[in-house]
Design an enzyme around this catalytic site. Structure first.
Site, PDB file in Angstrom:
ATOM      1  N   GLU A  90       0.811  -1.220   0.000  1.00  0.00           N
ATOM      2  CA  GLU A  90       0.000   0.000   0.000  1.00  0.00           C
ATOM      3  C   GLU A  90       0.842   1.266   0.000  1.00  0.00           C
ATOM      4  OE1 GLU A  90      -2.666   0.065   3.412  1.00  0.00           O
ATOM      5  OE2 GLU A  90      -2.800  -2.112   3.298  1.00  0.00           O
ATOM      6  N   CYS A 103       2.971   8.281   1.635  1.00  0.00           N
ATOM      7  CA  CYS A 103       3.438   7.353   2.659  1.00  0.00           C
ATOM      8  C   CYS A 103       3.657   6.013   1.977  1.00  0.00           C
ATOM      9  CB  CYS A 103       2.362   7.241   3.749  1.00  0.00           C
ATOM     10  SG  CYS A 103       2.724   5.975   4.971  1.00  0.00           S
ATOM     11  N   CYS A 110       5.342  -7.467   7.619  1.00  0.00           N
ATOM     12  CA  CYS A 110       6.284  -6.979   8.625  1.00  0.00           C
ATOM     13  C   CYS A 110       6.452  -8.057   9.690  1.00  0.00           C
ATOM     14  CB  CYS A 110       5.718  -5.707   9.269  1.00  0.00           C
ATOM     15  SG  CYS A 110       6.815  -4.944  10.481  1.00  0.00           S
ATOM     16  N   CYS A 117      -0.964  -3.192  15.292  1.00  0.00           N
ATOM     17  CA  CYS A 117      -0.729  -2.864  13.884  1.00  0.00           C
ATOM     18  C   CYS A 117      -1.216  -3.959  12.940  1.00  0.00           C
ATOM     19  CB  CYS A 117       0.763  -2.605  13.671  1.00  0.00           C
ATOM     20  SG  CYS A 117       1.156  -2.143  11.984  1.00  0.00           S
ATOM     21  N   GLY A 157       5.769  -2.362   6.813  1.00  0.00           N
ATOM     22  CA  GLY A 157       7.160  -2.802   6.921  1.00  0.00           C
ATOM     23  C   GLY A 157       7.990  -1.973   7.875  1.00  0.00           C
ATOM     24  N   GLU A 158       9.154  -2.488   8.228  1.00  0.00           N
ATOM     25  CA  GLU A 158      10.088  -1.788   9.102  1.00  0.00           C
ATOM     26  C   GLU A 158      11.317  -1.391   8.264  1.00  0.00           C
ATOM     27  OE1 GLU A 158      10.453  -0.432  12.122  1.00  0.00           O
ATOM     28  OE2 GLU A 158      12.501  -0.058  11.490  1.00  0.00           O
ATOM     29  N   SER A 189      10.492   6.239   9.505  1.00  0.00           N
ATOM     30  CA  SER A 189       9.933   5.847  10.798  1.00  0.00           C
ATOM     31  C   SER A 189      10.399   4.450  11.182  1.00  0.00           C
ATOM     32  CB  SER A 189       8.405   5.884  10.695  1.00  0.00           C
ATOM     33  OG  SER A 189       7.818   5.581  11.929  1.00  0.00           O
ATOM     34  N   LEU A 213       7.449   5.220  19.450  1.00  0.00           N
ATOM     35  CA  LEU A 213       7.767   4.921  20.850  1.00  0.00           C
ATOM     36  C   LEU A 213       6.584   4.228  21.520  1.00  0.00           C
ATOM     37  CD1 LEU A 213      10.085   5.404  22.866  1.00  0.00           C
ATOM     38  CD2 LEU A 213       8.746   7.330  23.713  1.00  0.00           C
ATOM     39  N   HIS A 214       5.482   4.895  21.566  1.00  0.00           N
ATOM     40  CA  HIS A 214       4.198   4.374  22.057  1.00  0.00           C
ATOM     41  C   HIS A 214       4.137   4.064  23.550  1.00  0.00           C
ATOM     42  CE1 HIS A 214       3.275   4.560  17.925  1.00  0.00           C
ATOM     43  NE2 HIS A 214       3.672   3.370  17.557  1.00  0.00           N
ATOM     44  N   ASN A 288      -5.801   3.966  15.725  1.00  0.00           N
ATOM     45  CA  ASN A 288      -6.757   3.541  14.714  1.00  0.00           C
ATOM     46  C   ASN A 288      -7.291   2.188  15.125  1.00  0.00           C
ATOM     47  OD1 ASN A 288      -7.345   5.093  12.307  1.00  0.00           O
ATOM     48  ND2 ASN A 288      -5.124   5.151  12.025  1.00  0.00           N
ATOM     49  N   CYS A 329      -2.297   2.072   8.406  1.00  0.00           N
ATOM     50  CA  CYS A 329      -1.289   1.050   8.173  1.00  0.00           C
ATOM     51  C   CYS A 329      -1.751  -0.390   7.925  1.00  0.00           C
ATOM     52  CB  CYS A 329      -0.402   1.072   9.413  1.00  0.00           C
ATOM     53  SG  CYS A 329       1.261   0.672   9.031  1.00  0.00           S
TER      54      CYS A 329
HETATM   55  N1  SAH Z   1       7.742   0.042  11.080  1.00  0.00           N
HETATM   56  C1  SAH Z   1       7.837   1.463  11.130  1.00  0.00           C
HETATM   57  C2  SAH Z   1       6.991   2.189  10.097  1.00  0.00           C
HETATM   58  C3  SAH Z   1       5.617   1.671   9.780  1.00  0.00           C
HETATM   59  S1  SAH Z   1       4.298   1.891  10.932  1.00  0.00           S
HETATM   60  C4  SAH Z   1       7.496   1.954  12.513  1.00  0.00           C
HETATM   61  O1  SAH Z   1       7.129   1.156  13.349  1.00  0.00           O
HETATM   62  O2  SAH Z   1       7.656   3.134  12.775  1.00  0.00           O
HETATM   63  C5  SAH Z   1       3.871   3.594  10.867  1.00  0.00           C
HETATM   64  C6  SAH Z   1       3.321   4.119  12.176  1.00  0.00           C
HETATM   65  O3  SAH Z   1       1.948   3.718  12.391  1.00  0.00           O
HETATM   66  C7  SAH Z   1       4.095   3.623  13.387  1.00  0.00           C
HETATM   67  O4  SAH Z   1       4.290   4.679  14.275  1.00  0.00           O
HETATM   68  C8  SAH Z   1       3.127   2.591  13.942  1.00  0.00           C
HETATM   69  O5  SAH Z   1       3.432   2.297  15.272  1.00  0.00           O
HETATM   70  C9  SAH Z   1       1.803   3.259  13.718  1.00  0.00           C
HETATM   71  N2  SAH Z   1       0.633   2.405  13.800  1.00  0.00           N
HETATM   72  C10 SAH Z   1       0.479   1.133  13.397  1.00  0.00           C
HETATM   73  N3  SAH Z   1      -0.753   0.683  13.661  1.00  0.00           N
HETATM   74  C11 SAH Z   1      -1.423   1.712  14.227  1.00  0.00           C
HETATM   75  C12 SAH Z   1      -2.746   1.878  14.737  1.00  0.00           C
HETATM   76  N4  SAH Z   1      -3.642   0.886  14.707  1.00  0.00           N
HETATM   77  N5  SAH Z   1      -3.070   3.071  15.252  1.00  0.00           N
HETATM   78  C13 SAH Z   1      -2.185   4.095  15.288  1.00  0.00           C
HETATM   79  N6  SAH Z   1      -0.933   4.001  14.836  1.00  0.00           N
HETATM   80  C14 SAH Z   1      -0.538   2.818  14.319  1.00  0.00           C
END
Ligand code: SAH
Length: 347
Positions: A90, A103, A110, A117, A157-158, A189, A213-214, A288, A329
């Site tokens: 995507e 994006c 991943c 995610c 993906g990462e 990211s 970070l989260h 989300n 995502c």
């Molecule tokens: N793997 C990389 C980039 C892809 S994810 C990373 O982890 O940064 C892009 C962003 O979306 C990341 O910050 C991820 O943690 C966030 N993300 C994934 N699922 C999500 C969701 N359900 N709600 C909010 N953010 C989400």
């Protein structure tokens, strides 16, 4: 088959030389590829025999639009691309005041396993090539007719799990004879793969590093992000402080607000303390809702933001775009996979 589009201009030039061609052919071919040529036949300033021999030895496989959704709310466009081997990825085009941002994905699936995610549910299938990353930018621009000025590597993906290809992609998309998108207009990211952050720090690129970070504490972070068990949040912050010292670039911390998990006041206090000493910016993301996950969006976003700001940390709440088109995502790919499976089951 040679993956010509993943090659730098110098590498293409060397290839042309090895075929007995003058060096300037390298630049000509590079320009065609980066304009989105779909066949060698189109490359009319190349001699016909060269075009024919390239067609036989090199692959030129632009992605096909498998699905396209346009948000009625804000014009966000989501593409599901079908790659040459049938895999799907995507990209999302977001229309901001400061320019059109795409994006893009860096892998098919991943393997990082973040609990919230959708991209990681079925694991990783394979890495994307530099060409497959470039094509997402190029064909999003060509298909939509909208000029892309910014790129975020925040799709499926990462990026740090495919860093060689990502770095090559950055070189390609940044090239003045190609799309010429400046490093300052690109964000990468990561979920916190420390060796990758350290490698990027050494390179000193002017891109923006985003760290997903989260959670500021090990216990919570390990529960929702398995990567934290390999690269603990304490070491992660140390790597981020080093990154800032080496590059002078402000880091953006992505922070998903999850009800009862990441939205406590003490976590805001701890987060502020850990960022202290560098100009970090916190991007609060309303979670989300992913149907497969029990985690739910927090209702404390504004309070958490105020709490961070009371410690002098700048925090913004990410505006949600494309809410009507599964734009978060991995959701569209997930849906397409489910539907394909249902189709098979019913046969
Ligand atoms: N793997 C990389 C980039 C892809 S994810 C990373 O982890 O940064 C892009 C962003 O979306 C990341 O910050 C991820 O943690 C966030 N993300 C994934 N699922 C999500 C969701 N359900 N709600 C909010 N953010 C989400």
């Amino acid at each position: 088959m040679i993956d010509l589009k993943s090659m730098s201009q110098q590498e293409i030039t060397d290839l042309m030389r090895s075929l007995g061609q003058p060096a300037f052919r390298g630049k000509q071919v590079f320009i065609w590829l980066h304009k989105g040529a779909r066949s060698f036949e189109e490359m009319t300033n190349l001699p016909k025999p060269l075009r024919e021999s390239l067609a036989q030895t090199c692959q030129l496989t632009p992605p096909k639009v498998a699905r396209k959704q346009i948000s009625r709310q804000d014009g966000t466009i989501k593409y599901l691309w079908e790659l040459a081997d049938g895999n799907c990825i995507e990209s999302v085009l977001m229309r901001y005041h400061h320019g059109n941002t795409v994006c893009i994905s860096s892998q098919v699936g991943c393997r990082m396993g973040c609990a919230f995610c959708a991209s990681t549910i079925a694991g990783k299938v394979r890495n994307l090539t530099p060409a497959e990353m470039l094509d997402q930018v190029l064909f999003t621009q060509l298909d939509s007719g909208l000029e892309i000025s910014n790129i975020v590597l925040m799709g499926i993906g990462e990026p740090m799990d495919n860093l060689d290809a990502v770095l090559k992609f950055l070189e390609l998309v940044n090239h003045p004879d190609g799309m010429n998108i400046g490093m300052r207009h690109i964000s990468l990211s990561t979920c916190g793969v420390i060796p990758g952050i350290r490698r990027l720090a050494e390179l000193g690129l002017q891109l923006t590093l985003s760290v997903s970070l989260h959670a500021p504490d090990s216990e919570t972070r390990s529960k929702i992000m398995p990567v934290n068990r390999a690269y603990d949040v304490e070491e992660l912050f140390a790597a981020c402080h080093d990154y800032f010292r080496k590059t002078g670039r402000r880091i953006s911390f992505e922070y998903a607000m999850i009800d009862g998990v990441t939205d406590h006041d003490w976590q805001a206090d701890l987060l502020a303390r850990k960022i202290q000493g560098m100009p970090g910016h916190v991007n609060l993301i309303p979670l989300n809702d992913v149907v497969e996950s029990p985690l739910k969006p927090s209702k404390r976003v504004a309070a958490f933001q105020r709490r961070l700001e009371s410690h002098g940390i700048t925090a913004t709440v990410r505006r949600s775009l494309g809410g009507d088109i599964d734009a978060s995502c991995g959701q569209l790919r997930r849906k397409a996979m489910e539907e394909a499976k249902k189709g098979e089951d019913s046969q």
